[in-house]
Enzyme design. Structure first.
Site, PDB file in Angstrom:
ATOM      1  N   PRO A 120       0.960  -1.037   0.200  1.00  0.00           N
ATOM      2  CG  PRO A 120       0.646  -1.310   1.803  1.00  0.00           C
ATOM      3  CD  PRO A 120       1.164  -2.246   1.161  1.00  0.00           C
ATOM      4  CB  CYS A 121       2.957   2.973  -2.265  1.00  0.00           C
ATOM      5  SG  CYS A 121       3.036   2.950  -3.900  1.00  0.00           S
TER       6      CYS A 121
END
Lengths: 188, 213
Positions: free
Chosen positions: B182-183
């Protein structure tokens, strides 16, 4: 200088491979041969000798695959004790259906010697150059030129025979004529 | 050209022969069927990919030789797909084949996640497309849970490189396994949403979905 993703080769060349496989193995077995050729190409990809011309490499793999399938068929033992339900010789009626309008053509192509058929299909259906044809057949470009021109002449002869008495012509002609037509053009 | 010369001679000498060859070519080209390729890693398809339309755009998913996800990347057009496939060929294996069956589990999870029905991904990830530094940064994301946010600076500090927030941002921007890693949960110190591979709209949407936006 790494090899391109295999999926791009498929995208770019699947039509050429399918067309060649049909020409080599007929409308009935062509798709099978193409499928096997792709599986073999994938397993061997990228080829050890490098990949200067992916299309030529795929055409060679396909033609060898067709030859293997053909040989495997020829080696398959025929159960002599069983009486076949349909005559073994002669055109497969399903061939005609799949081929659409041109059963005489497919009968003529089937009648060609295998190396002639391979050379002809590579050169005229797949537009391969003689170097590629030679590498597929393990011979020289000079020899493949000869094979191609012999094949063209033979194809025309066979066509003349099969068109004079089209297979599966049904009751269009007289009984005698029809029987002659199933002689598979070996008369000349 | 040698071949061309030969062709001319052949047709000149025997036009009927050429016509037969043309007829074969035409007959062989009728109703061609796309081949069904082997798709399993066992049969040599080291990388199996699919392109999915999702609520946040077109995404390419790729399953690697070990059965782990090597790519979940935005691919808005065919050129982007081709670039990704070339990268996979170079960094993982050139035996890249379209194999929707292999990416179906992660595709289903992605859909559930985007529908708000899933908070974590149950999928092995292989960072074969990332450099060692990118890998180090991306691995930090495991600590940033659903609905949470962190900053580039905080991640840089966690890595022991307090001044490297720009490099951290670049590493996140190169994330080959978007959404699953989850950047999108990483924002600027000011709280502003900065760049995202899938576009800022997608980032906003993901954060809103998680209730953090």
């Amino acid at each position: 200088m790494s090899a391109p993703p295999f999926a791009l080769l498929v995208e770019e060349h699947w039509r050429d491979v399918a067309r060649l496989a049909r020409a080599l193995a007929g409308p009935l077995d062509g798709d099978d041969v193409a499928q096997q050729a792709w599986a073999q190409a994938l397993a061997a990809y990228p080829p050890a000798g490098g990949l200067r011309d992916p299309r030529a490499w795929l055409l060679v793999v396909t033609s060898r695959c067709a030859t293997d399938v053909h040989r495997a068929r020829a080696r398959r033992p025929v159960p002599v004790e069983e009486v076949p339900e349909a005559p073994l010789e002669g055109a497969d009626p399903a061939d005609g259906e799949l081929a659409g309008a041109d059963p005489a053509l497919w009968a003529a192509v089937r009648a060609l010697p295998e190396r002639q058929r391979t050379a002809l299909a590579l050169r005229y259906v797949a537009d391969a150059d003689h170097a590629t044809v030679a590498s597929a057949l393990g011979t020289t470009p000079g020899a493949t030129r000869r094979l191609v021109s012999d094949a063209l002449a033979a194809l025309r002869r066979e066509l003349a025979v099969h068109e004079a008495a089209p297979e599966g012509a049904g009751d269009a002609g007289g009984r005698d004529e029809q029987q002659e037509g199933t002689g598979r053009g070996r008369r000349s | 050209m040698d071949d061309a010369a030969e062709t001319t001679t052949a047709s000149g000498a025997a036009g009927g022969d050429e016509a037969a060859a043309a007829r074969l070519r035409a007959a062989a080209g009728q109703g061609l069927r796309r081949p069904a390729l082997p798709t399993s890693a066992d049969a040599g398809a080291d990388v199996g990919f699919s392109v999915q339309e999702t609520a946040i755009g077109r995404v390419l998913l790729a399953d690697g030789p070990g059965g782990a996800l090597v790519a979940s990347a935005f691919a808005p057009d065919d050129a982007a797909v081709e670039r990704l496939l070339r990268r996979l060929a170079q960094k993982v294996s050139p035996r890249v084949v379209e194999a929707p069956g292999r990416t179906a589990p992660v595709a289903a999870q992605l859909e559930e996640y985007l529908a708000g029905e899933r908070r974590t991904f149950d999928v092995a990830v292989d960072l074969a497309l990332a450099t060692p530094f990118q890998r180090a940064v991306l691995e930090q994301l495991a600590g940033v849970g659903y609905g949470a946010r962190t900053t580039y600076g905080a991640l840089a500090r966690d890595l022991g490189r307090a001044g490297a927030s720009r490099a951290v941002g670049a590493a996140l921007g190169a994330n080959p396994v978007c959404v699953v890693l989850p950047c999108h949960r990483v924002v600027a110190g000011s709280g502003a949403l900065t760049g995202y591979a899938g576009g800022l709209d997608a980032k906003r949407r993901l954060l809103a979905l998680e209730g953090a936006g």
